[in-house]
Scaffold this active site. Structure first.
Site, PDB file in Angstrom:
ATOM      1  N   ASP A   1     -15.616 108.913 110.359  1.00  0.00           N
ATOM      2  CA  ASP A   1     -14.961 107.943 109.896  1.00  0.00           C
ATOM      3  C   ASP A   1     -13.631 107.533 110.630  1.00  0.00           C
ATOM      4  O   ASP A   1     -13.218 108.103 111.318  1.00  0.00           O
ATOM      5  CB  ASP A   1     -14.127 108.939 108.643  1.00  0.00           C
ATOM      6  CG  ASP A   1     -13.663 108.097 107.535  1.00  0.00           C
ATOM      7  OD1 ASP A   1     -14.287 107.055 106.899  1.00  0.00           O
ATOM      8  OD2 ASP A   1     -12.353 108.138 107.690  1.00  0.00           O
TER       9      ASP A   1
ATOM     10  N   GLU B   1     -17.909 104.719 111.968  1.00  0.00           N
ATOM     11  CA  GLU B   1     -17.451 103.732 111.029  1.00  0.00           C
ATOM     12  C   GLU B   1     -16.299 103.030 111.267  1.00  0.00           C
ATOM     13  O   GLU B   1     -15.288 103.154 110.936  1.00  0.00           O
ATOM     14  CB  GLU B   1     -17.317 104.681 109.663  1.00  0.00           C
ATOM     15  CG  GLU B   1     -16.929 103.809 108.376  1.00  0.00           C
ATOM     16  CD  GLU B   1     -15.271 103.730 108.047  1.00  0.00           C
ATOM     17  OE1 GLU B   1     -14.943 102.793 107.110  1.00  0.00           O
ATOM     18  OE2 GLU B   1     -14.720 104.244 108.882  1.00  0.00           O
TER      19      GLU B   1
END
Length: 648
Positions: free
Chosen positions: A282, A324
């Protein structure tokens, strides 16, 4: 830095000093092969740190221990994946992203839903964040307070292991998230830092006054200007300013400290040993901070990700990495690796630009802005892949570069304003029912929330009970999904979209969610509604069966595997996007009309980059076409698409 000639001595030293009594010979071979590169990357970052050598040794010990803890079953899966080569490029993999609690009620109930997913054709699951995060301060699970403990809302770690075992029996791959950039302020490290422990305070960016924070703030943008302005938060507990780029309860980790890297590498390999096939990293763009910069996409970010990739290849080679990074095309390509590390950084990145450009095409009915962005997107190296998607848990950003909008003869500010008005329903006659997210009054920028169905007009059409508009909205939904499934990459559907879920406004009554309208497109699944997918003629059935059919077509066409085999036809009609996929003698064309008008396309679009085909089979309709001369046309109805295989 470990020199090549001393690699064996160093490994032997590690084994003896740390009394490592057993190790996998294949692991040892990989370590010998990669150790020089791991050392090179590590010392690029930490060459001036006073404890650099000690920490490097601990990092290598972490790899030994992780591989020793890896089950024989997972090691066998590693070998099977290695035999397939780039296993994750296959046309036979189709994913779904979902919240376990909102989809099934918890991890214990998930195994009973696997047959439904298999029926649809899904064989890859992205389970949204499962690990412990504080209620009301979770950011949807991305504020982790314990990287090893499942949040009790979802179940236990044993429940997760049981689900993974069931998934592997059904040949369903698993993707989980790891949040590298920050922890919750309730994490053990943060709590110890609050209590004054200097060792753990060095895990974060903490300052007694505003002098250094002000230097950072001078160049750092605000991520959530409405709900979380600024990038630092005052901690009363330890009387210091803490860097909090996202929310005040998410404390940014300090990767200038090599112990942070070692600890997080240990967590990464813990997930690998659970049986994770793809680890979603992330917000990697933020993991390195430096004054005088935006603190995004810095060179050290890529060095750290390459180092992590090398370590994963040694200890758990069957696990791929997804970065991401929701950034501009020129920047996102770098996350696949450059130079000698091309295709050796992240195996996947989100094709967020293409996703947003699809929504641009749907709102405008024109493809020219999308086409202007392809030059950068096509630079993705062989051996890596995109995650392609139409919707996800997040908002839709319109951050593609101004020059792509200008290339289409449009003014960037006015163009984005039109898109924001269109999808928030403010534009006259717009069928969309979305909302603006994270509006910035200083810049006029905003992002867009809403489900696939609501943004395509289904919610409004049902509300006014207009059969024609319902029909049109279903055409739009399937058009969008078809593009994502065939354009190249690993396609991930978003739960609820397969049956046409519209916006859920119940979040407005929840104090822990009401400030974040992204919860409108994070529905709680009603399995009675899902049952309607079995009832012929219902909206749910129509969307489900058509999505199912798209997946079946994709899986039977090896040419759709992501082999860096995408070629765009130059625009013959600004309403229609056409691309070719090829593999050996196999050729496939996707042709998509994004407008609400009947239109046509000259047959030249199918001859521009290849030998002129004679016959084409449309897998969607089953119709065959004789390819005509360049002054004749292929006809399109509004929002119609073709999935065309060259027969001869």
């Amino acid at each position: 830095m470990v020199k090549d000639h001393s690699l064996s001595d160093f490994i032997f030293h590690i084994i003896e000093k740390h009394q490592i009594r057993s190790y996998d010979p294949a692991f040892l071979e990989r370590l010998r092969e990669k150790l020089s590169t791991i050392s090179q990357l590590y010392y690029q970052i930490y060459s001036t740190h006073p404890h650099k050598d000690e920490m490097f040794e601990k990092l290598v010990v972490t790899l030994f221990r992780a591989n020793n803890e890896r089950s024989n079953g997972l090691k066998k899966r590693d070998e099977q994946k290695a035999k397939k080569g780039h296993w994750f490029l296959s046309n036979e993999i189709v994913g779904m992203s979902l919240y376990v609690d909102r989809f099934s009620g918890g991890l214990k109930k998930m195994p009973s839903k696997l047959n439904y997913l298999s029926k649809l054709g899904v064989n890859f699951l992205h389970l949204m964040p499962l690990f412990q995060s504080p209620e009301g301060e979770s950011d949807g699970g991305y504020a982790v307070s314990d990287f090893r403990k499942i949040d009790e809302r979802f179940g236990t770690i044993e429940d997760l292991k049981g689900l993974i075992e069931n998934m592997q029996k059904k040949d369903i791959y698993l993707m989980l998230d790891i949040v590298l950039n920050h922890t919750s302020h309730r994490h053990e490290w943060a709590e110890k830092a609050k209590a004054g422990d200097a060792y753990y305070q060095d895990f974060y960016y903490m300052y007694e006054n505003r002098w250094i924070p002000n230097q950072y703030e001078e160049h750092m943008p605000e991520i959530f200007p409405e709900s979380s302005p600024g990038n630092f938060t005052w901690s009363e507990a330890c009387q210091k300013w803490v860097m909090t780029v996202f929310h005040e309860y998410q404390w940014d980790l300090n990767y200038m400290n090599p112990m942070v890297l070692r600890e997080m590498m240990d967590n990464i390999l813990f997930y690998a040993n659970l049986g994770v096939d793809v680890l979603r990293v992330d917000a990697p763009a933020f993991i390195w901070k430096q004054t005088g910069t935006t603190c995004q996409n810095l060179p050290q970010v890529h060095t750290l990700l390459r180092l992590i990739k090398q370590c994963v290849m040694v200890a758990s080679p069957g696990m791929a990495l997804l970065g991401e990074a929701i950034v501009a095309p020129k920047e996102i390509i770098k996350y696949f690796g450059t130079g000698e590390f091309t295709a050796q950084e992240c195996d996947f990145a989100y094709n967020a630009v293409q996703m947003a450009l699809q929504w641009d095409m749907l709102a405008t009915g024109e493809t020219d802005v999308m086409m202007a962005a392809q030059h950068e997107i096509l630079k993705k190296p062989f051996g890596t892949s995109w995650i392609t998607y139409t919707r996800c848990h997040d908002d839709i950003g319109l951050g593609y570069e101004n020059h792509t909008i200008k290339a289409a003869g449009k003014e960037p500010y006015k163009h984005r304003k039109y898109l924001m008005d269109y999808y928030s329903g403010k534009y006259p006659e717009s069928p969309a029912m979305g909302k603006l997210f994270s509006s910035n009054p200083k810049t006029g920028d905003a992002r867009i929330s809403g489900t696939l169905a609501s943004l395509c007009g289904l919610e409004k059409a049902i509300k006014v009970n207009n059969p024609d508009h319902i029909e049109e909205s279903i055409h739009k939904i399937i058009l969008m999904q078809a593009n994502s499934l065939f354009i190249g990459g690993l396609p991930i559907l978003y739960y609820g979209d397969e049956v046409g879920y519209t916006n859920d406004y119940s979040y407005e009554e929840d104090p822990g969610k009401s400030y974040d309208n992204r919860w409108m497109h994070r529905p709680i699944i009603d399995w009675k509604k899902i049952k309607l997918s079995d009832k012929t003629g219902t909206i749910e059935n129509r969307i489900f069966t058509q999505t199912q059919k798209l997946i079946q077509i994709r899986k039977k066409l090896p040419v759709i595997a992501d082999l860096k085999n995408l070629t765009w036809s130059s625009p013959q009609n600004k309403h229609v996007a056409v691309f070719m996929r090829d593999k050996g003698d196999e050729r496939f064309f996707g042709a998509f009309n994004y407008s609400k008008f009947q239109t046509h396309l000259t047959w030249f679009a199918f001859k521009e980059h290849t030998l002129a085909p004679k016959r084409l089979l449309d897998h969607w309709s089953g119709q065959e076409f004789e390819v005509g001369p360049d002054n004749e046309f292929l006809e399109f109805q509004p929002y119609q698409f073709y999935l065309l295989e060259v027969l001869e």
